[in-house]
Enzyme design. Structure first.
Site, PDB file in Angstrom:
ATOM      1  N   TYR A  67      -9.591 108.131 112.914  1.00 41.31           N
ATOM      2  CA  TYR A  67      -9.196 109.137 113.908  1.00 41.31           C
ATOM      3  C   TYR A  67      -7.722 109.077 114.278  1.00 41.31           C
ATOM      4  O   TYR A  67      -7.001 108.176 113.893  1.00 41.31           O
ATOM      5  CB  TYR A  67     -10.105 109.128 115.134  1.00 41.31           C
ATOM      6  CG  TYR A  67     -10.223 107.879 115.968  1.00 41.31           C
ATOM      7  CD1 TYR A  67      -9.229 106.930 116.072  1.00 41.31           C
ATOM      8  CD2 TYR A  67     -11.385 107.683 116.727  1.00 41.31           C
ATOM      9  CE1 TYR A  67      -9.359 105.835 116.876  1.00 41.31           C
ATOM     10  CE2 TYR A  67     -11.521 106.572 117.547  1.00 41.31           C
ATOM     11  CZ  TYR A  67     -10.512 105.663 117.625  1.00 41.31           C
ATOM     12  OH  TYR A  67     -10.647 104.561 118.437  1.00 41.31           O
ATOM     13  N   GLU A  68      -7.303 110.135 115.015  1.00 43.38           N
ATOM     14  CA  GLU A  68      -5.890 110.404 115.313  1.00 43.38           C
ATOM     15  C   GLU A  68      -5.077 110.555 114.032  1.00 43.38           C
ATOM     16  O   GLU A  68      -3.904 110.147 113.962  1.00 43.38           O
ATOM     17  CB  GLU A  68      -5.288 109.319 116.204  1.00 43.38           C
ATOM     18  CG  GLU A  68      -5.994 109.144 117.531  1.00 43.38           C
ATOM     19  CD  GLU A  68      -6.222 110.443 118.282  1.00 43.38           C
ATOM     20  OE1 GLU A  68      -5.399 111.360 118.155  1.00 43.38           O
ATOM     21  OE2 GLU A  68      -7.236 110.551 118.990  1.00 43.38           O
ATOM     22  N   GLY A  69      -5.668 111.116 113.017  1.00 43.97           N
ATOM     23  CA  GLY A  69      -5.022 111.241 111.718  1.00 43.97           C
ATOM     24  C   GLY A  69      -5.384 110.045 110.873  1.00 43.97           C
ATOM     25  O   GLY A  69      -5.037 108.901 111.214  1.00 43.97           O
ATOM     26  N   GLN A  88      -1.282 109.378 107.907  1.00 40.20           N
ATOM     27  CA  GLN A  88      -0.124 108.656 108.449  1.00 40.20           C
ATOM     28  C   GLN A  88       0.884 108.336 107.338  1.00 40.20           C
ATOM     29  O   GLN A  88       2.098 108.476 107.509  1.00 40.20           O
ATOM     30  CB  GLN A  88      -0.570 107.365 109.131  1.00 40.20           C
ATOM     31  CG  GLN A  88      -1.608 107.527 110.214  1.00 40.20           C
ATOM     32  CD  GLN A  88      -1.152 108.425 111.340  1.00 40.20           C
ATOM     33  OE1 GLN A  88       0.011 108.422 111.741  1.00 40.20           O
ATOM     34  NE2 GLN A  88      -2.076 109.212 111.872  1.00 40.20           N
TER      35      GLN A  88
END
Length: 570
Positions: free
Chosen positions: A431-433, A438
């Site tokens: 999650y969060e990319g 990234q």
């Protein structure tokens, strides 16, 4: 599960490796003196060890549950959250104008590590709120700020981030949620969002959802998306929770881990919301929160790594099994392979801690500086952020997995608690990319400056090697060589086609992180002799992997497509 906050290591990294005392020399963070930092770390450590850690296992064994449209938190979570809120920990780096402490992000990062180690399921709650606070501080109207920020900062209300939809996944631009203007400054928001961390609960009196949706005239893709603040309860004329908004959790995800953290599928049915930021400017506003969360998620991985290491070390110190050639205690601590695993766990954890703290420090210095100086710090922090997120969470998973291995067969038995760390941390790489995203950000957007920010970091690595050469020539030479290999690899990436960059992005990020780890640990060794063995282990046994990773980077995309779809399936 017992947990001992590593305050000594944190302070050493802050003081001797990062040089965080420079923050107190700025006007913005003049109050962040060494005495203040020490007091905050000690108090946060006490909270983490005595209040949060005891409820961690309860959250795993007794998950949050959805009953009659309301989510009930795990046993003890409401009381532990109250302690977080009443201690002011939610608003550590929030604006004092709205009740925050105004402390630097580097302290929030250090405190976050301890809370994540103690109980990641619960620590996720204030992390989401902290990100929302920052987004509102930067993008919301004065009216929204005055009403919502004091409540969020105090922890009376909590915040969420609603991006993902079932059909869209990481392709946020494919969302279908819509927002209809009502002519009175409000909007009716309709749509379904999935994977909403702490999307509903009973530990605070109101929940404020930041929701991405498309206006009727919004163009397809991310450029047509706007951001809306949609509370669970509509504030009354006194700013208190009033009537229920037309939104609800329709289910909770049955997850591999993080059972104490309610991850909801949220349904918005013409729910009343207010726009945050300009029309069609939702992604810019949401990225403020996402950038905050990316570092925070990297720290989640770091926190689990530290906790898993502590548990594995304690087990190895007590477990008697087989004779060893180095002592007569016959504990597995003295078996060579167990030592290898523990050294690897400790070195990776120390590297991840320094990377996360240095990222936060860069973001703080950017805020505390002006002009060209601020721009340099901002670029440095931006370059480090995807490394902190991806490496921090990779390390969390790897160290938790090694922790199971140190326990042997008992690591596979749930009662020991070793497996919970591996289950809880696994999602942080997603999650969060995802960590692949990234890495693509690192070689894509972060190299759009022609490599300037990356070259500046490589210059710092070279300076460390030069400073260490007189006393530690072998380590200095190894670090120098690794930095030069990174530099030549980055030059190749700058000249490569974008898909070739993407193909090598993950090994490049990992290589950069390993070399940064050598840089930080060697700085620590130069400041304190007792830290030399860990630096030696990392630089001579882990960091050499960077050369092989860089060799993979420059192969480009061709090897990945050498097998067509039919061949992959055969």
């Amino acid at each position: 599960m017992t947990y001992a906050p590593p305050i000594r290591d944190m302070q050493f990294t802050l003081d001797k490796v990062i040089g965080a005392d420079r923050l107190a020399q700025t006007d913005l963070f003049a109050d962040a003196t060494p005495d203040t930092v020490e007091a905050i770390l000690l108090e946060a450590g006490k909270l983490s060890a005595e209040v949060l850690a005891p409820v961690n296992r309860d959250g795993d064994l007794t998950p949050a549950r959805l009953e009659n449209g309301v989510v009930r938190a795990s046993p003890g979570f409401a009381e532990a959250y109250k302690a977080i809120a009443e201690g002011g920990w939610v608003g550590m780096n929030a604006d004092p104008e709205h009740g925050g402490m105004g402390l630097p992000m580097i302290l929030t990062t250090a405190v976050g590590e301890m809370m994540n180690s103690a109980c990641l399921s619960l620590a996720l709650n204030p992390l989401m709120t902290q990100g929302q606070i920052e987004a509102l501080e930067h993008h919301a109207s004065d009216e929204i700020k005055e009403l919502y920020l004091p409540k969020l900062t105090s922890g009376e209300w909590t915040g969420t981030m609603n991006l993902t939809e079932p059909q869209a996944g990481s392709d946020v631009g494919a969302l279908r949620s819509k927002a209809e203007p009502q002519g009175d400054g409000t909007y009716k928001v309709t749509g379904q969002k999935v994977y909403i961390t702490w999307g509903d609960h009973d530990v605070a009196e109101n929940i404020c959802h930041l929701v991405l949706a498309r206006l009727p005239d919004g163009v397809p893709g991310t450029k047509g998306i706007s951001l809306f603040l949609v509370p669970k309860f509509l504030p009354d004329q006194n700013g208190n929770p009033g009537v229920a908004n037309t939104l609800k959790p329709i289910s909770l995800e049955h997850k591999l881990g993080l059972h104490g953290s309610p991850t909801a599928v949220m349904e918005f049915e013409g729910a009343t919301g207010w726009m945050v930021g300009p029309e069609h400017g939702g992604m810019a506003a949401m990225f403020t929160m996402m950038n905050n969360a990316r570092l925070g998620v990297g720290v989640q991985g770091l926190g689990i790594a530290e906790a898993a290491y502590q548990k594995a070390l304690a087990y190895a110190q007590d477990r008697v099994q087989g004779a060893t050639m180095v002592s007569d205690t016959n504990t597995i601590l003295d078996h060579a392979d167990v030592r290898r695993m523990l050294m690897q766990m400790k070195a990776l954890t120390g590297s991840a801690r320094a990377i996360c703290l240095d990222t936060a420090f860069s973001l703080d210095m950017a805020r505390a500086s002006s002009g060209d100086e601020a721009a340099k710090w901002k670029a440095r922090g931006a370059f480090l952020t995807p490394i902190a997120k991806a490496f921090g969470t990779d390390v969390g998973s790897e160290v938790a997995d090694l922790g199971i291995q140190v326990h042997g067969g008992m690591g596979y038995i749930e009662e020991t608690g070793a497996a919970q760390y591996a289950r809880d941390v696994r999602v942080t790489r997603i999650y969060e990319g995802t960590n692949g995203i990234q890495a693509m950000d690192l070689v894509g957007r972060k190299l759009m400056d022609g490599g300037t920010a990356g070259e500046a970091l490589l210059g710092e690595i070279e300076a460390t090697a030069k400073a260490a050469r007189a006393d530690h020539p072998d380590l200095a030479d190894a670090l120098q060589d690794a930095g030069e290999t990174l530099a030549s690899t980055m030059d190749w990436l700058l000249k490569a086609e974008m898909n070739d960059r993407f193909a090598g992005s993950v090994p490049f990020l990992r290589a950069f992180a390993l070399v940064l780890g050598g840089h930080y640990l060697l700085r620590g060794a130069m400041a304190q002799d007792s830290r030399l063995p860990l630096a030696q282990y990392h630089i001579l046994q882990l960091m050499p992997q960077a050369a092989a990773l860089c060799a993979a980077v420059v192969q480009g995309a061709a090897p990945l497509y050498a097998l067509d779809a039919e061949a992959l399936a055969s």
